[in-house]
Design an enzyme around this catalytic site. Structure first.
Site, short mmCIF file in Angstrom:
data_model
loop_
_atom_site.label_atom_id
_atom_site.label_comp_id
_atom_site.label_asym_id
_atom_site.label_seq_id
_atom_site.Cartn_x
_atom_site.Cartn_y
_atom_site.Cartn_z
N CYS A 163 -14.32 -7.99 -4.70
CA CYS A 163 -14.56 -7.55 -6.34
C CYS A 163 -13.36 -7.43 -6.89
CB CYS A 163 -15.25 -6.32 -6.06
SG CYS A 163 -15.49 -5.44 -7.60
N CYS B 124 -12.89 -4.29 -9.07
CA CYS B 124 -12.57 -3.04 -8.17
C CYS B 124 -11.07 -3.16 -8.05
CB CYS B 124 -13.03 -3.28 -6.67
SG CYS B 124 -15.01 -3.10 -6.75
#
Length: 331
Positions: free
Chosen positions: A76, A79
């Site tokens: 991700c 993230c």
């Protein structure tokens, strides 16, 4: 998902209808039982956790101070942008909040229970339950605002919110919800005079005077004279006095024959108050004060002041009658 960070659950009609005050068990996720010991002072401010560690690292720890859970995955991109900013903000908070990171690839079940469908996702836990959160990478300024919001809502603010919710529920006619909230508060904060007074008042209004008195009896000695408790006790005494007087028709008949029968007017006022006729009760006592201030050593004014104590300082009848009393005394 914040519900304004309200620890009482959902709302309906503008007031809380699901009561979860203090350290009651979280609705989700269901965590295995722990030994009840808090994490020691050496617990890290920032750490990774697992499905098995979640009950200790998040549920139990959030009973000591707020805990943020950062749900992320190695693949991700957002993230990787959010997590360093989160860590920076949490460190700057100086131990007022902790950050727990959970890799959803390795540990997907908790995120599934919380209904998380996209990452990054940050969920704030307090008192063992999720209370707020956000999705996606947000700027550092918004992260700081979020942390301030979560940290700032301490036990005192939650107690005030609970009492306000109970008041709103009662005003809306939902006395059961109000009673549930007061009971939940007393379970977690047994010395709350306001919650005890609120519950006792509801019980008394429902006809359960015995239980109402028992609730007030559990209020700590140093809070027995608090305004809220004193108001309910005054209300109970007035009701007892009215019950001992009997039928109001008797006093109405006496007044019809002799409007200067202050004794009959006084007793009628006491009964009218018990019947909820506050304005009429106050007017009868004011009539005595106006006619003869010295009657029974100023008993009518003293009785009116007892009414004010029982009604509360912000009640409309109190405010209106105080203005009338001032007019009579100082005109």
């Amino acid at each position: 998902m914040s519900n304004d960070s309200n620890p009482y659950g959902g709302t309906s009609g503008g007031y809380a209808t699901t009561v979860q005050y203090g350290s009651q068990p979280a609705a989700a996720p269901q965590a295995p039982a722990t030994n009840g010991l808090s994490a020691g002072p050496g617990t890290e401010i920032i750490k990774d956790t697992t499905t098995a560690g979640f009950p200790t690292d998040v549920i139990r720890e959030s009973r000591q101070q707020p805990v943020l859970v950062d749900f992320w995955a190695p693949w991700c991109g957002p993230c990787k942008q959010l997590t360093p900013a989160l860590e920076k903000a949490v460190r700057a908070a100086g131990g007022k909040i902790k950050l727990v990171k959970m890799n959803i690839d390795d540990h997907p079940s908790i995120a599934g229970q919380l209904g998380i469908q996209s990452i990054p996702a940050v969920i704030a836990f307090k008192n063992g339950q999720p209370v707020d959160g956000f999705m996606g990478a947000i700027p550092e300024s918004q992260i700081r605002e979020f942390l301030e919001k979560v940290i700032g809502k301490g036990a005192g603010a939650e107690l005030a919110d609970a009492l306000a919710a109970a008041t709103e529920a009662r005003a809306a006619g939902d006395t059961q919800t109000a009673a549930d909230i007061y009971s939940a508060v007393l379970e977690q904060t047994p010395d709350s005079a306001e919650a005890a007074a609120g519950l006792a008042d509801l019980l008394f209004e429902s006809g359960d005077a015995e239980t109402a008195r028992a609730v007030l009896g559990r209020v700590p000695a140093d809070k027995q004279d608090s305004p809220a408790v004193a108001a309910v006790r005054a209300k109970m005494k007035l009701a007892d006095d009215a019950a001992a007087l009997g039928n109001p028709a008797e006093f109405e008949a006496r007044l019809a024959k002799d409007p200067k029968d202050h004794e009959a007017r006084f007793d009628l006022a006491v009964i009218q108050n018990a019947q909820g006729k506050r304005g009429e009760a106050a007017d009868n006592l004011l009539a005595i004060v106006k006619a003869d201030r010295t009657w029974r050593d100023d008993a009518a004014r003293q009785q009116l002041l007892q009414f004010f104590d029982a009604w509360g300082p912000t009640d409309e009848a109190t405010l209106a009658s105080r203005r009338k009393l001032s007019s009579v005394l100082f005109s």
